[in-house]
Scaffold this active site. Structure first.
Site, short mmCIF file in Angstrom:
data_model
loop_
_atom_site.label_atom_id
_atom_site.label_comp_id
_atom_site.label_asym_id
_atom_site.label_seq_id
_atom_site.Cartn_x
_atom_site.Cartn_y
_atom_site.Cartn_z
N LYS A 11 3.61 -6.51 -6.65
CA LYS A 11 4.47 -7.42 -6.60
C LYS A 11 5.74 -6.34 -5.99
CE LYS A 11 7.21 -10.77 -9.11
NZ LYS A 11 7.78 -10.79 -10.16
N GLY A 190 13.40 -3.75 -4.22
CA GLY A 190 12.34 -3.96 -3.05
C GLY A 190 11.99 -2.52 -2.57
N ALA A 191 10.52 -2.47 -2.26
CA ALA A 191 10.18 -1.10 -1.63
C ALA A 191 10.23 -0.16 -2.83
CB ALA A 191 10.70 -0.75 -0.46
N ARG A 192 9.98 -0.71 -4.12
CA ARG A 192 9.77 0.22 -5.30
C ARG A 192 11.27 1.11 -5.74
NH1 ARG A 192 6.95 -2.93 -6.38
NH2 ARG A 192 4.65 -2.63 -7.10
N LEU A 193 12.52 0.63 -4.78
CA LEU A 193 13.68 1.20 -5.11
C LEU A 193 14.45 0.32 -6.27
CD1 LEU A 193 14.74 1.98 -1.43
CD2 LEU A 193 13.75 3.60 -3.20
#
Ligand code: FMN
Length: 213
Positions: A11, A190-193
């Site tokens: 997700k 977002g984007a695993r940040l």
């Protein structure tokens, strides 16, 4: 039914940011804000937290318990002192708690030392519980192997007959308090940040630092 590909399940988190400028100076205030938001969002069981303990042979174990109160002294839950978690805490008082509020893309991790709350406070909470729960605390030797469901039902009946409407608090049942020395607030990004802000106690002051996701 085909099993969906677990490798492809992920997700992207995008609801919110957690910035140093916006978080509370004291972790307890930040926790209050997030817990209240989780309750207001009507999440299922926002008061459920994972409790991790470690045995004297250094094996970790986890289970879920309900937070029943918190203040500057710590986080409180109730259980059977002779249960597996109770035995592990007797041997090693350090533990960790974790809330996962999935819909808000948030996690709180809390670590510290655990102590029993006062007998008077355990009495007060015990006597606020529904009768069936109060009898259950007598009937269930939590974490022990039992012969059958029928055995447990017989025990419930026996203790119900014995104590009727007014069971006293069992000596093996009461509250624990985790006194935090570390808190982490995690907000999915977002984007695993993801945002991770960790508070640790330094000479009685809370120091807040950002951790890499
Ligand atoms: C949502 C939820 C809340 C729970 N709350 C408690 C609780 O407050 N106290 C408790 O002793 N067990 C609670 N349990 C049961 C524990 O997860 C666990 O099965 C039990 O405490 C025995 O754990 P142990 O054998 O590791 O000591 C809860 C379970 C769930 C799913």
């Amino acid at each position: 039914m085909n099993t969906p590909s677990l490798a492809d399940m992920r997700k992207n988190y995008q609801q919110a940011e957690l910035l140093e400028a916006n978080v509370a100076k004291h972790p307890l205030d930040q926790f209050t804000l997030w817990l209240n938001q989780a309750i207001a969002a009507e999440l299922p069981e926002p008061n459920a937290m994972t409790l991790a303990t470690v045995s004297s042979s250094l094996r970790p174990s986890t289970r879920i318990v309900l937070i029943k109160g918190y203040d500057e002294q710590g986080i409180v839950w109730f259980t059977n002192y002779d249960s597996r978690k109770g035995r592990e805490l007797a041997g090693n008082p350090f533990a960790a708690l974790q809330f996962h509020w999935v819909e808000l893309e948030r996690v709180v991790r809390i670590e510290g030392r655990v102590e029993k709350i006062s007998e008077a406070d355990s009495d007060t909470y015990y006597h606020s519980r529904p009768l069936a729960s109060r009898i259950g605390a007598w009937a269930s030797p939590q974490s022990q192997t039992i012969a059958s469901r029928e055995w447990l039902q017989d025990e419930l009946k026996n203790y119900g007959d014995k104590f009727q409407q007014e069971p006293p608090r069992p000596p093996h049942w009461g509250g624990y308090r985790l006194v935090p020395d570390s808190w982490e607030f995690w907000q999915g990004g977002g984007a695993r940040l993801h945002d991770r802000l960790k508070y640790t106690l330094n000479d009685g002051q809370w120091l807040m630092q950002r951790l890499a996701p």
